[in-house]
Design a protein around this motif. Structure first.
Motif, PDB file in Angstrom:
ATOM      1  N   PHE B  57      35.767  41.405  42.408  1.00 52.18           N
ATOM      2  CA  PHE B  57      35.434  39.992  42.494  1.00 52.18           C
ATOM      3  C   PHE B  57      33.970  39.719  42.132  1.00 52.18           C
ATOM      4  O   PHE B  57      33.670  38.833  41.326  1.00 52.18           O
ATOM      5  N   TYR B 132      44.134  35.499  46.997  1.00 53.72           N
ATOM      6  CA  TYR B 132      43.257  36.575  46.560  1.00 53.72           C
ATOM      7  C   TYR B 132      42.954  37.572  47.663  1.00 53.72           C
ATOM      8  O   TYR B 132      42.891  38.769  47.434  1.00 53.72           O
ATOM      9  N   GLU B 274      41.317  31.601  42.546  1.00 48.87           N
ATOM     10  CA  GLU B 274      41.073  32.145  41.205  1.00 48.87           C
ATOM     11  C   GLU B 274      40.958  31.055  40.158  1.00 48.87           C
ATOM     12  O   GLU B 274      40.423  31.263  39.090  1.00 48.87           O
ATOM     13  N   SER B 298      42.991  38.779  34.530  1.00 47.56           N
ATOM     14  CA  SER B 298      42.118  39.531  35.429  1.00 47.56           C
ATOM     15  C   SER B 298      42.607  39.583  36.855  1.00 47.56           C
ATOM     16  O   SER B 298      42.234  40.472  37.605  1.00 47.56           O
ATOM     17  N   ASN B 299      43.431  38.623  37.275  1.00 44.70           N
ATOM     18  CA  ASN B 299      43.862  38.686  38.668  1.00 44.70           C
ATOM     19  C   ASN B 299      45.234  39.328  38.837  1.00 44.70           C
ATOM     20  O   ASN B 299      45.864  39.218  39.874  1.00 44.70           O
ATOM     21  N   LYS B 311      44.551  45.951  41.990  1.00 41.95           N
ATOM     22  CA  LYS B 311      44.019  44.967  41.049  1.00 41.95           C
ATOM     23  C   LYS B 311      43.697  45.659  39.730  1.00 41.95           C
ATOM     24  O   LYS B 311      43.184  46.767  39.710  1.00 41.95           O
TER      25      LYS B 311
END
Lengths: 301, 493
Positions: B57, B132, B274, B298-299, B311
């Motif tokens: 993150f 997240y 996000e 990316s998530n 992740k």
């Protein structure tokens, strides 16, 4: 948080809680009863589209809606058909016997009934015929139904009419109806609300119509109230068919299409009322917004 | 009742003051820059995070901030460059804030301390988490050894409350996104603990004042007096101490825009932090085996060789992974639509709002598909022709990018689409957030299957043990990572 003026709430309770609310047919509390009275007042006030906003976390929302439903039904019962029209092939159920009949002849204001045979009978069984019954006798001793129906159901329903209006019959139809817009879950939750020896959903004749127009009846007689989950369904399957609508009541639904409803209201002349949990703003509706603290104060008075 | 746990942090407050000063400096001559909206969203996102320093993150956030050009572009229109700001450079200061919070993790500590405290008193912690952070929280609690907790989504609070049987629960949240959640938390009858930094606490004070004002306005409203026939007598005057809190609110940006939005959209923003800007951050992965490379958001989560969900940002060269196959999602839409009919009706309505004009234009203008594609490309279309074909065949719910929607609007000049565009974008967001959430559940089921061979409820609708096994071997095989490339794609506005 600022302390609220308790006297204001005492005045509200004194003015709007019915003295008998504790002895009414359905369970209620002071807060619910005030809203019941507001609903009643709104129905009698011209040019008032009242919406009541409550916090989304209010726990007794089903009970509140049950009381509103009950009131709406009582209003419709006032518009029940007193002078019914009987036609050939109408089905009737005898009030005092567990038998169903079909009208086979209507002549000079007199009606002949023939029993609808149910279950096994001997091959020589001859269905009962009752000849030349007057309309008054029909009205007093028989109830018009759509399909088969248990006698106990009808008895409970008739008992309700009796308690409310002191009459001992169930009207064959309602001259006009009301529409309640709410989720199907709410309609189904009315079966958990006790009234007399039964429950609210079973005692009040209503129909739930889904988006495709499919109907589910609560009792097999002419309904007093239609339930739909959104206004469009109401428009497509009820309003467009020119069925006379007295009230449209919105219970916890998002009203994106309020301008459309107001427009239709100008044409069809129904009254509009709602209880919502989200903000609502429109020049044609008035909103009373209850805040969480007020509910607590009222119920503790 | 809301209880606040405010994190004491002098260093943060100092840097925060510095940041505010740098923004004030920009407002004056010769720059006249009123606000940096994207910076506001980054700050808001940063303040509510509780993951630890090793989580991708922070690295990603710093990359986004570095890549961001809002400040540079606005300065350029006046003929300035960023080094003209000297030490009063919000970008650098913001990055300092990121580094500080990353290294300190004070909110994380306070949050878990609260849960441990509850645990020692036999109180069940009901944690309100977003998409997240959920995995991180679950893992940490497992490590600490706490089982007396539940994690729920913000949008599920109302339903959850109706099922609570015990008295000994404490809700916990670690962010305040706007007036909406303040109101919700204020109105529930259970205790809720908010773990906040000092700047967030100032916003909380602002909301309390705002609520009080609303209370007074409603109580004194002429309509109330008319309907009830009773006038409300106020007991005291309210004070107007809005100034400091407003400044804070304006730089923890999202909350400023959020107040007037509808509940469903607020929920989707709160649950999916996000979605903070229009940058699409993409990982392109090449494999040792002779297989197609993968392009992943990316998530996204992938399965590692131990069948755990991780992740994508944590994957390194040489790792072996399985990538989730999107085909598994085909049922999700129906499942979601059943859960929330009302919202999905609206989602479908707005989905048709752009599809119909496009299809009508194509059919009624006697043009070939190729011509349609060329016209749209000339108006800014970014997608491939095969994707456009999916649009025409009605296979897509919403176009990914606003540029594509705009191209369609420009071509068809459809009035309804123009008028409904804002709402369409809103429902596009809501739709994606719901599908992501469901997708997570489904991924969880695959994970569970990989580890225990048990098939969950959603999977059971389509697979037996054998067919699922075959599917996984065929479409989700274990692959060895050879190279990872990161791309930032700018979604045009």
């Amino acid at each position: 948080m600022e302390l609220l003026n308790i006297n204001y709430y005492k005045k509200l309770v004194n003015k709007f809680c019915r003295e008998s609310f504790n002895n009414e047919l359905i369970l209620s509390d002071k807060f619910i009863d005030i809203n019941y009275s507001f609903f009643d007042k709104a129905l009698r006030t011209e040019d008032l589209n009242l919406f009541i906003q409550i916090p989304s976390t209010y726990l007794k929302i089903n009970l509140l809606f049950a009381n509103i439903f009950f009131k709406a039904a009582a209003e419709q019962f006032l518009n029940a058909e007193e002078n019914p029209i009987y036609e050939i092939r109408d089905k009737l159920k005898a009030n005092k016997r567990n038998k169903e009949y079909e009208i086979i002849e209507v002549r000079d204001g007199l009606v002949t009934l023939e029993e609808i045979i149910k279950g096994k009978k001997s091959p020589h069984y001859y269905p009962e015929r009752h000849r030349d019954l007057s309309l008054q006798k029909l009205k007093n001793e028989y109830t018009k139904i759509d399909k088969g129906l248990r006698k106990s159901r009808l008895d409970n329903c008739r008992q309700l009419f009796n308690k409310l209006f002191n009459i001992d019959y169930i009207p064959p139809s309602f001259k006009s109806k009301s529409i309640i817009v709410c989720s199907k879950k709410i309609w189904e939750s009315f079966s958990e609300i006790k009234i007399l020896d039964s429950n609210l959903k079973s005692l009040i004749p209503s129909i739930y119509i889904n988006r495709n127009g499919n109907e589910t009846k609560s009792i097999n007689i002419d309904p007093a109230i239609y339930f739909v989950s959104d206004y469009c369904t109401a428009y497509d399957y009820i309003i467009k068919k020119n069925i006379k609508i007295d009230n449209i009541i919105i219970l916890d639904r998002k009203v994106d299409n309020l301008p459309t409803i107001i427009q239709d209201q100008l044409d069809k002349k129904f009254k509009l009322f709602g209880i919502v949990t989200t903000k609502i703003e429109n020049p044609h509706v008035k909103v009373w917004k209850w805040l969480k603290e007020e509910i607590k104060i009222i119920n503790e008075l | 009742m809301i209880q606040l746990t405010v994190i004491d942090n002098n260093e943060l407050e100092d840097i925060f003051k510095e940041y505010r000063s740098s923004l004030d400096f920009l407002k004056t001559s010769p720059f006249y820059i009123e606000a940096l909206k994207t910076y506001d969203t980054y700050l808001s996102r940063l303040l509510k995070t509780i993951v630890k320093a090793d989580d991708p993150f922070y690295a990603e956030l710093k990359k986004r901030i570095a890549f961001n050009r809002e400040l540079e572009n606005k300065l350029a229109t006046q003929g300035f460059e960023i080094h003209d700001l000297g030490n009063s450079n919000p970008k650098n200061i913001l990055l300092k804030i990121v580094n500080l919070l990353c290294s300190e993790n004070n909110k994380t500590k306070a949050f878990f301390d609260k849960i441990m405290d509850n645990n020692s008193k036999n109180i069940t912690s009901v944690i309100i988490s977003n998409n997240y952070d959920e995995d991180f929280i679950t893992n940490q609690l497992k490590i600490i050894g706490i089982v007396n907790y539940e994690i729920i989504r913000y949008s599920r609070i109302d339903t959850y409350i109706k099922t609570i049987k015990r008295e000994d629960v404490l809700f916990i949240d670690y962010s305040l996104d706007g007036y909406h959640d303040f109101l919700k938390y204020y109105s529930i009858d259970f205790d809720i603990s908010l773990v906040l930094y000092e700047p967030e606490k100032l916003m909380y004070d602002l909301y309390v004042k705002k609520y009080q004002r609303e209370l007074e306005v409603e109580l004194a409203s002429p309509f109330r007096e008319k309907l009830s026939g009773i006038k409300y007598e106020t007991t005291k005057q309210s004070q107007d101490t809005r100034s400091i809190a407003l400044t804070i609110q304006s730089i923890i940006g999202r909350t400023n825009d959020i107040d007037d939005i509808e509940e469903t959209e607020f929920e989707s923003l709160k649950e999916n932090p996000e979605f903070i800007d229009d940058l699409v951050y993409e990982y392109i992965i090449d494999y040792e085996e002779d297989l197609e490379p993968d392009k992943l958001d990316s998530n996204e989560l992938v399965f590692d060789q131990f069948n755990k969900l991780v992740k994508i940002g944590k994957i390194r060269k040489g790792d072996r992974i399985r990538v989730y196959d999107e085909r598994l999602n085909h049922n999700l839409y129906d499942i979601a639509a059943q859960e929330d009919e009302e919202t999905f009706q609206l989602i479908e309505k707005y989905s048709y709002l752009w599809k119909n004009p496009l299809i009508n234009y194509y059919k009624s203008n006697y043009i070939t598909f190729q011509e349609l594609f060329e016209y749209l490309k000339g108006l800014g279309l970014t997608i491939k022709d095969s994707t456009l074909r999916n649009y025409i065949e009605g296979k897509t719910m919403f176009p990914m990018r606003r540029a594509d929607l705009n191209a369609i609007l420009k071509l068809t000049k459809d009035q309804k689409l123009a008028e409904g565009m804002t709402r369409l974008l809103k429902y596009k967001r809501i739709y994606h957030s719901i599908m992501i959430s469901l997708g997570k559940n489904l991924r969880g089921e695959i994970c569970n299957y990989l580890q225990t061979k048990k098939i969950g409820n959603i999977l059971r609708k389509d697979f037996t043990s054998e067919t699922l096994n075959n599917f996984i071997n065929m479409y989700m095989p274990l692959k060895t990572v050879k190279k990872i490339e990161i791309n930032i794609k700018d979604e045009q506005s």
